[in-house]
Design a protein around this motif. Structure first.
Motif: not given
Length: 301
Positions: A19-21, A24-30, A207-217
């Motif tokens: 949930r923190r990862l 957080s807009a800052r952590l996501q940007a990093r 959350l991991g599934r959606s974040e990994v999909a976005l990061l791979l894009e």
């Protein structure tokens, strides 16, 4: 005591940290500055949670399994010479859990592979190969561009996409799909999808599934930027954003996180400022799955 520590670790890695990862807009940007490193972080958390869950189940049935030899007890030739309570190493438990997880991964991979093979067989019949783009063209008015990853990969363009996009936009979209194929991004998705299948409601899985999909894009976007400009790729994403969903088992250029990706493309590159952090992450992330094992086997007072 060990079981309580593992429970706290499961709560931290399964609920609090995801949930923190993700929040957080800052952590996501990093993470988005090095998307594949971000993917590795999510995979390491999932692996660590799985190891902790297996160990927690083990200690629930055998509370004194590793007491009090602690970490030294993992190495039989370094066993303490003094009197200790009986303990077992039970490597068979981890081996059995590993075999079950491997079997589940193989089952999910086989199911996805069958869907892709069926889709590929249909495409080879109804689509026409375009040598200029190195892709299959579907006679369909709906604008869409996607790829079928795997050993016999395909990039697919619809006739509507050919009419909608100009030459440079098409080049950007095709380069993005080739970035998925060359990067073998479907292999990163396999353990994530399997974890989500097992523990779907858990924040780490959801959350991991959606974040990994976005990061791979975003990783595929970065691969495309070696051939096209940021503005060309961003304009192609915006033009295709209304194209809707793509078939199951495929990767569509504008199917995930278009707004976040366009915003990222509008930002200047990060240069070399974070190369040291990236290298440290590469060195430390492989140790994350081992943390719960060290926690479970730590010496007790």
């Amino acid at each position: 005591m060990t079981l309580a520590l593992l429970g706290l670790y499961l709560a931290a890695t399964g609920v609090l940290l995801p949930r923190r990862l993700a929040g957080s807009a800052r952590l996501q940007a990093r993470l988005q500055t090095r998307p594949l490193l971000g993917v590795a972080l999510w995979l390491a958390l999932m692996a660590s949670f799985t190891v902790a869950l297996v160990l927690a189940a083990h200690h629930a049935f055998e509370p004194a399994a590793h007491e009090p030899a602690g970490l030294i007890g993992l190495f039989p030739h370094l066993e303490p010479t003094g009197p200790v309570l009986p303990h077992t190493h039970d490597w068979w438990l981890l081996a059995t859990a590993g075999a079950l997880l491997t079997g589940l991964l193989a089952a999910v991979g086989a199911r996805t592979g069958r869907a892709r093979r069926r889709h590929r067989a249909v495409l080879d019949v109804v689509a026409v190969r375009d040598r200029h783009w190195g892709a299959l063209v579907l006679e369909h008015a709906h604008p869409t561009i996607y790829c079928l990853p795997g050993r016999r990969s395909r990039v697919v363009l619809s006739r509507g996409a050919l009419r909608l996009l100009d030459e440079r936009q098409l080049a950007a979209a095709v380069a993005h799909e080739h970035g998925h194929i060359r990067g073998r991004h479907h292999l990163f998705r396999l353990p994530v999808d399997t974890f989500a299948l097992l523990l779907g409601p858990l924040p780490l899985a959801r959350l991991g599934r959606s974040e990994v999909a976005l990061l791979l894009e975003m990783a595929a976007d970065d691969a495309a930027l070696a051939e096209v400009s940021r503005s060309e790729l961003a304009s192609a994403l915006c033009a295709l954003a209304v194209s809707g969903t793509t078939p199951g088992g495929t990767w569509g250029v504008a199917s995930t996180g278009v707004l976040a990706r366009v915003r990222r493309l509008a930002r200047p590159g990060s240069g070399r400022r974070r190369q040291l952090a990236c290298r440290l992450g590469v060195l430390t992330l492989p140790a994350v799955p081992a943390l719960p094992y060290l926690l479970a086997c730590a010496p007790h007072p």
